[in-house]
Write an enzyme that holds these catalytic residues in place. Structure first.
Site, short mmCIF file in Angstrom:
data_model
loop_
_atom_site.label_atom_id
_atom_site.label_comp_id
_atom_site.label_asym_id
_atom_site.label_seq_id
_atom_site.Cartn_x
_atom_site.Cartn_y
_atom_site.Cartn_z
CG HIS A 1 -4.10 -5.62 7.05
ND1 HIS A 1 -2.85 -5.48 7.59
CD2 HIS A 1 -3.97 -5.34 5.74
CE1 HIS A 1 -2.00 -5.13 6.65
NE2 HIS A 1 -2.65 -5.06 5.51
CG ASP B 1 -2.03 -6.49 10.78
OD1 ASP B 1 -2.91 -7.30 10.46
OD2 ASP B 1 -1.53 -5.65 10.00
C1 4AZ Z 1 -0.25 -1.56 2.72
O1 4AZ Z 1 -1.23 -0.87 2.51
C2 4AZ Z 1 0.98 -0.92 3.22
N1 4AZ Z 1 4.98 1.91 3.77
C3 4AZ Z 1 2.11 -1.69 3.42
C4 4AZ Z 1 3.26 -1.09 3.87
C5 4AZ Z 1 3.28 0.24 4.13
C6 4AZ Z 1 2.16 1.01 3.93
C7 4AZ Z 1 1.01 0.43 3.47
C8 4AZ Z 1 4.55 0.87 4.61
O2 4AZ Z 1 -0.27 -2.77 2.51
#
Ligand code: 4AZ
Length: 258
Positions: free
Chosen positions: A66, A113
């Site tokens: 992503h 991912d």
């Molecule tokens: C993000 O949006 C994301 N708390 C990365 C890690 C987590 C949530 C969102 C985990 O990149």
């Protein structure tokens, strides 16, 4: 990396109290690039950091699908050897030559991912090996894993100027399914504390979570950051070793082996 109250005694089922206003320690602890030379971040062509990554071979960087999807190599930069984003004199910023995204990738919460960026030339920093199918022990609930990144230090805050790290234990798969109905046990694991408070966050995605000298996971998704009952979700890398080996072990195009 968010870290409010470090009252965490041992494992994941210990509930830690609520932090009083003003008492929070927001921001994980600093980590040095010397001790974690394989930790990299990704920026757009304007230099804005948006994801993390890990050097897994001299000219290969593993990140989240992503983080790479919909971007062309020319609008991407891999920044390696730089702990402080403002320290332009340290490390290197390079444009990848090629982007590989797992063929089955659809969205982070459906699995797969993973992406690999191939660089034009090798980086002068030590790579971190990817966990293999034989590394099952690293995924046992309670195993302390270390996540690293330059992501947000609070859910709605700014990303970090410096490389940060936090230790989070692997949670039981049933806990992850309870937290997230779409959680796929074979492809993901979740890590954190029942009470939240210590977690990865936006901008840490694509970056490393490590144990035993191996890259155990890739930061992938979660609901918010450091919320009670909403742990971070990571790619279960051992599951992808077979898919990743041919890509990671291939020499960059144009480089002739002997
Ligand atoms: C993000 O949006 C994301 N708390 C990365 C890690 C987590 C949530 C969102 C985990 O990149």
């Amino acid at each position: 990396m968010r870290r409010l109250l470090v009252l965490v005694a041992a494992a994941m089922l210990v509930s830690t109290g609520t932090a009083a206003a003003g008492e929070q320690v927001i921001g994980g602890e600093r980590a040095s690039i010397e001790a974690n030379p394989w930790a990299v971040y990704l920026t757009d062509s304007g230099g804005a950091q948006f994801c993390g990554g890990t050097i897994v071979a001299p000219s290969k960087v593993l990140t989240a699908a992503h983080c790479a999807l919909g971007r062309s190599p020319r609008e991407l930069r891999v920044v390696a050897g730089r702990e402080d984003k403002q320290d332009r004199g340290s490390g290197v910023s390079v444009t990848p030559a090629d982007i590989w995204i797992h063929k089955q990738y659809v969205s982070a919460d459906e699995g797969e991912d993973v992406a690999v960026l191939t660089l034009k030339s090798p980086l002068p920093y030590a790579p971190l090996p990817i966990a293999e199918l034989t590394d099952r022990a690293l995924y046992q609930p309670g195993t302390p894993l270390r996540a690293l990144g330059w992501g947000r230090t609070s859910e709605n805050g700014k990303t970090s100027r410096f490389l940060m790290q936090a230790t989070v234990p692997v949670l039981p798969d049933d806990y992850c399914v309870e937290a997230y109905p779409q959680f796929v046990k074979t492809d993901m694991f979740c890590a954190g504390y029942d009470g939240g408070k210590i977690d990865t966050c936006q901008g840490d995605s694509g970056g490393p979570i490590v144990a035993g000298g191996k890259l155990v996971g890739v930061t992938s998704w979660g609901e918010g950051c450091a919320r009670r009952g909403k742990p971070g979700v990571y790619v279960r890398l051992s599951r992808y070793a077979k898919d990743l080996h041919p890509v990671v072990d291939a020499l960059p195009t144009g480089v002739v082996g002997s």
